[in-house]
Design a protein around this motif. Structure first.
Motif, PDB file in Angstrom:
ATOM      1  N   PHE A 146      34.223  25.976  -5.777  1.00 52.10           N
ATOM      2  CA  PHE A 146      34.359  27.270  -5.112  1.00 52.10           C
ATOM      3  C   PHE A 146      33.526  27.291  -3.839  1.00 52.10           C
ATOM      4  CE2 PHE A 146      31.286  27.677  -8.597  1.00 52.10           C
ATOM      5  CZ  PHE A 146      30.151  28.187  -7.976  1.00 52.10           C
ATOM      6  N   SER A 147      33.694  28.367  -3.062  1.00 50.66           N
ATOM      7  CA  SER A 147      33.022  28.495  -1.776  1.00 50.66           C
ATOM      8  C   SER A 147      31.805  29.405  -1.871  1.00 50.66           C
ATOM      9  CB  SER A 147      33.999  29.053  -0.734  1.00 50.66           C
ATOM     10  OG  SER A 147      33.333  29.394   0.468  1.00 50.66           O
ATOM     11  N   GLU A 148      30.769  29.045  -1.158  1.00 46.91           N
ATOM     12  CA  GLU A 148      29.552  29.861  -1.122  1.00 46.91           C
ATOM     13  C   GLU A 148      29.806  31.218  -0.472  1.00 46.91           C
ATOM     14  OE1 GLU A 148      24.864  29.160   0.070  1.00 46.91           O
ATOM     15  OE2 GLU A 148      26.416  28.151   1.243  1.00 46.91           O
ATOM     16  N   VAL A 149      30.743  31.294   0.483  1.00 43.42           N
ATOM     17  CA  VAL A 149      30.986  32.539   1.225  1.00 43.42           C
ATOM     18  C   VAL A 149      32.227  33.272   0.730  1.00 43.42           C
ATOM     19  CG1 VAL A 149      29.809  31.723   3.281  1.00 43.42           C
ATOM     20  CG2 VAL A 149      32.258  31.326   3.054  1.00 43.42           C
TER      21      VAL A 149
ATOM     22  N   ASN B 242      25.934  25.299   0.677  1.00 42.88           N
ATOM     23  CA  ASN B 242      24.649  24.612   0.705  1.00 42.88           C
ATOM     24  C   ASN B 242      24.375  23.992  -0.668  1.00 42.88           C
ATOM     25  OD1 ASN B 242      21.926  23.875   0.703  1.00 42.88           O
ATOM     26  ND2 ASN B 242      21.320  25.596   2.004  1.00 42.88           N
ATOM     27  N   ALA B 243      24.510  22.674  -0.749  1.00 42.76           N
ATOM     28  CA  ALA B 243      24.333  21.985  -2.029  1.00 42.76           C
ATOM     29  C   ALA B 243      22.929  22.169  -2.584  1.00 42.76           C
ATOM     30  CB  ALA B 243      24.645  20.504  -1.862  1.00 42.76           C
ATOM     31  N   ASN B 244      21.927  22.253  -1.707  1.00 44.49           N
ATOM     32  CA  ASN B 244      20.548  22.431  -2.173  1.00 44.49           C
ATOM     33  C   ASN B 244      20.361  23.793  -2.833  1.00 44.49           C
ATOM     34  OD1 ASN B 244      19.630  19.905  -1.327  1.00 44.49           O
ATOM     35  ND2 ASN B 244      19.229  20.644   0.753  1.00 44.49           N
ATOM     36  N   ALA B 245      21.032  24.819  -2.303  1.00 45.24           N
ATOM     37  CA  ALA B 245      20.947  26.151  -2.908  1.00 45.24           C
ATOM     38  C   ALA B 245      21.560  26.141  -4.297  1.00 45.24           C
ATOM     39  CB  ALA B 245      21.647  27.171  -2.011  1.00 45.24           C
ATOM     40  N   ALA B 246      22.680  25.435  -4.446  1.00 48.98           N
ATOM     41  CA  ALA B 246      23.309  25.328  -5.769  1.00 48.98           C
ATOM     42  C   ALA B 246      22.425  24.540  -6.722  1.00 48.98           C
ATOM     43  CB  ALA B 246      24.675  24.657  -5.636  1.00 48.98           C
ATOM     44  N   LYS B 247      21.832  23.461  -6.210  1.00 47.69           N
ATOM     45  CA  LYS B 247      20.967  22.621  -7.039  1.00 47.69           C
ATOM     46  C   LYS B 247      19.766  23.396  -7.553  1.00 47.69           C
ATOM     47  CE  LYS B 247      18.541  18.186  -6.945  1.00 47.69           C
ATOM     48  NZ  LYS B 247      18.197  16.986  -6.120  1.00 47.69           N
ATOM     49  N   ALA B 248      19.248  24.313  -6.725  1.00 50.52           N
ATOM     50  CA  ALA B 248      18.073  25.103  -7.116  1.00 50.52           C
ATOM     51  C   ALA B 248      18.388  26.052  -8.260  1.00 50.52           C
ATOM     52  CB  ALA B 248      17.558  25.888  -5.912  1.00 50.52           C
ATOM     53  N   GLN B 249      19.651  26.443  -8.385  1.00 49.75           N
ATOM     54  CA  GLN B 249      20.015  27.412  -9.422  1.00 49.75           C
ATOM     55  C   GLN B 249      20.543  26.757 -10.689  1.00 49.75           C
ATOM     56  OE1 GLN B 249      22.110  30.796  -7.959  1.00 49.75           O
ATOM     57  NE2 GLN B 249      22.678  31.562  -9.979  1.00 49.75           N
ATOM     58  N   LEU B 250      21.193  25.616 -10.565  1.00 53.00           N
ATOM     59  CA  LEU B 250      21.814  24.970 -11.721  1.00 53.00           C
ATOM     60  C   LEU B 250      20.810  24.105 -12.484  1.00 53.00           C
ATOM     61  CD1 LEU B 250      25.197  23.986 -10.046  1.00 53.00           C
ATOM     62  CD2 LEU B 250      24.859  25.700 -11.841  1.00 53.00           C
ATOM     63  N   PRO B 251      21.073  23.827 -13.764  1.00 51.59           N
ATOM     64  CA  PRO B 251      20.141  23.040 -14.579  1.00 51.59           C
ATOM     65  C   PRO B 251      19.973  21.612 -14.049  1.00 51.59           C
ATOM     66  CG  PRO B 251      21.776  24.134 -15.946  1.00 51.59           C
ATOM     67  CD  PRO B 251      22.230  24.304 -14.538  1.00 51.59           C
ATOM     68  N   GLN B 252      18.869  21.014 -14.355  1.00 53.32           N
ATOM     69  CA  GLN B 252      18.614  19.634 -13.966  1.00 53.32           C
ATOM     70  C   GLN B 252      19.660  18.726 -14.602  1.00 53.32           C
ATOM     71  OE1 GLN B 252      14.672  18.295 -14.874  1.00 53.32           O
ATOM     72  NE2 GLN B 252      14.861  16.376 -13.738  1.00 53.32           N
ATOM     73  N   GLY B 253      20.170  17.799 -13.825  1.00 52.79           N
ATOM     74  CA  GLY B 253      21.184  16.879 -14.343  1.00 52.79           C
ATOM     75  C   GLY B 253      22.600  17.303 -14.043  1.00 52.79           C
ATOM     76  N   TYR B 254      22.781  18.534 -13.520  1.00 51.92           N
ATOM     77  CA  TYR B 254      24.119  19.014 -13.187  1.00 51.92           C
ATOM     78  C   TYR B 254      24.656  18.183 -12.024  1.00 51.92           C
ATOM     79  CZ  TYR B 254      27.685  22.657 -13.673  1.00 51.92           C
ATOM     80  OH  TYR B 254      28.834  23.352 -13.959  1.00 51.92           O
ATOM     81  N   ASN B 255      25.904  17.772 -12.097  1.00 48.33           N
ATOM     82  CA  ASN B 255      26.504  16.923 -11.072  1.00 48.33           C
ATOM     83  C   ASN B 255      27.063  17.786  -9.941  1.00 48.33           C
ATOM     84  OD1 ASN B 255      27.463  14.643  -9.784  1.00 48.33           O
ATOM     85  ND2 ASN B 255      29.363  14.588 -10.978  1.00 48.33           N
ATOM     86  N   ILE B 256      26.366  17.826  -8.809  1.00 45.68           N
ATOM     87  CA  ILE B 256      26.774  18.648  -7.670  1.00 45.68           C
ATOM     88  C   ILE B 256      27.348  17.750  -6.581  1.00 45.68           C
ATOM     89  CG2 ILE B 256      26.028  20.315  -5.936  1.00 45.68           C
ATOM     90  CD1 ILE B 256      23.736  21.050  -7.843  1.00 45.68           C
TER      91      ILE B 256
END
Length: 449
Positions: A295-298, A331-345
């Motif tokens: 999905f899209s961030e915006v 922003n992949a880093n923003a998604a990474k900050a919210q999702l659990p560790q190990g999530y494949n982004i």
């Protein structure tokens, strides 16, 4: 002086438009309608394509013991009986239309917006596709063929109230959608040795809810595209009460020139979407079921932050975040900050000529390739509903030689150059590659003979 000229010009076209009858409009092809912006004002004001041929509720018969072919015939019959444009010529020979045996000279609107099935010479593995609110199976005509080429049997269903007229959404209950999705999942589980479900937008919410209630033993994966988690407006629950107020029926009253997707939007449709998302919020995700999302961030239809929170909850339920993947247009880093560790982004890689001309990804663009003849980069149709209340700018969007391309955010629509809402994915090839790899990784290579 310029303002006076524009108003005079629009007035002249308005008088011309009112000389067109419904028979005049339906005698044109679907492509001629999409380009014939002279008719837009009349279609908006009179609701030319907003209402079904036969008003009132329609019986969507769902027999859980019926073969899928019987369901397909029943849905096609409803389209033909209620859609004013059903028999309108529509020369768009998509890959699915070609596989189904149609030729471009005889293609009708009903052929392109009906549910379908692409069968292999085996029952090894299948993908079930579920479209979103106001949409139709036409949205899957490219993706379905690519999945078929990779060896999958493919089925696409039609949610009740769709592919006829926007007014039919006023006579649908979310339980009818649930019943159909439940039938499709059960039927596909019985007909094939292993399968996966892909849902788009509201179809994604319905898919998760029904799969989570009773996960079939042979379901291998789930994919969610622009999933309907939560709207930006957190007061969606009010829609069902507003829809009951006499003479307050429509949120948007558009021309509905898009033969495959409703442009007008009734309050009842908002109530239905809210019901679907409310059910999703209460559902635990099935353990050990791999999940792919994109999905899209915006996204201006769905709150992407809520979608990230939903994926976090699903990963916690699943307890295997490494089997979950997100292809994120943002922003992949923003998604990474919210999702659990190990999530494949994953971040989409864009190599198309259109990449440099696009501001951002929209809710509706991910599933369509740039070369789509109707929704693509040089396609016939333009989505300009961001200017629905401003007819001059709406028409400017429809006719501008180089409109902006992106999501219909307030910032994007504030420019002098009009914004055409992005209806295709410039990184489509990358999207399909990631989705295909995900499915291939989670289907068994060895099936029972």
């Amino acid at each position: 002086m310029k303002v006076f000229t524009v108003l005079f010009f629009l007035s002249a076209w308005s008088k011309l438009a009112f000389s067109f009858s419904i028979s005049d409009m339906t005698s044109l092809s679907c492509l001629d309608i999409a380009k014939n912006w002279q008719m837009i004002e009349q279609a908006q004001q009179q609701g030319t394509f907003r209402f079904a041929k036969n008003q009132g509720p329609v019986a969507w018969r769902i027999d859980h013991n019926a073969p899928f072919s019987e369901y397909l015939a029943h849905a096609k019959a409803i389209i033909n009986s209620r859609n004013i444009r059903a028999q309108q010529n529509c020369p768009i020979l998509t890959p699915v239309a070609q596989r189904l045996g149609y030729d471009i000279e005889h293609l009708k609107v009903a052929d392109l917006i009906a549910p379908f099935e692409l069968r292999q010479n085996n029952s090894d593995r299948a993908i079930l596709l579920i479209h979103g609110l106001t949409d139709s199976p036409f949205t899957f005509h490219f993706l379905a063929d690519q999945l078929y080429q990779q060896g999958y049997n493919v089925r696409a269903i039609l949610l009740p109230g769709h592919s006829t007229a926007p007014s039919d959404l006023q006579h649908v209950d979310v339980s009818q959608w649930q019943a159909l999705v439940n039938y499709a999942i059960e039927r596909t589980s019985q007909d094939f040795q292993q399968f996966a479900v892909l849902g788009y937008s509201t179809g994604a919410a319905l898919a998760v809810t029904e799969v989570s209630k009773h996960p079939p033993e042979n379901i291998k994966a789930l994919a969610l595209i622009s999933p309907a988690s939560e709207p930006h407006n957190k007061h969606g629950w009010l829609a069902k009460w507003i829809s009951k107020v006499p003479f307050i029926n429509w949120i948007d009253e558009d021309a509905d020139f898009d033969f495959a997707k409703y442009e007008s939007f009734p309050w009842q449709a908002a109530a239905l979407a809210n019901d679907a998302m409310a059910m999703l919020a209460k559902q635990a995700f099935p353990a050990n079921l791999p999940l792919f999302s994109s999905f899209s961030e915006v996204d201006t239809t769905i709150d992407s932050r809520a979608s990230l929170a939903m994926l976090t909850r699903f990963a916690q339920d699943n307890q295997q975040p490494s089997t979950h993947s997100l292809l994120y247009y943002g922003n992949a880093n923003a998604a990474k900050a919210q999702l659990p560790q190990g999530y494949n982004i994953l971040s989409p890689q864009c190599n198309h000529l259109a990449c440099d001309t696009i501001i951002d990804m929209s809710h509706i663009g991910i599933l369509q390739p740039p070369e789509h003849p109707y929704y693509g980069w040089q396609g016939t149709y333009r989505s300009c509903s961001g200017y629905l209340a401003l007819l001059p700018k709406y028409l400017k969007c429809k006719t501008h030689p180089s409109p902006l391309l992106g999501e219909r955010t307030k910032q994007n629509t504030s420019h002098e150059v009009p914004l055409q809402r992005l209806t295709f994915n410039p990184a489509y090839t990358d999207f399909v590659a990631h989705l295909s790899t995900f499915f291939d990784n989670h289907f068994s290579d060895h099936v029972q003979p």
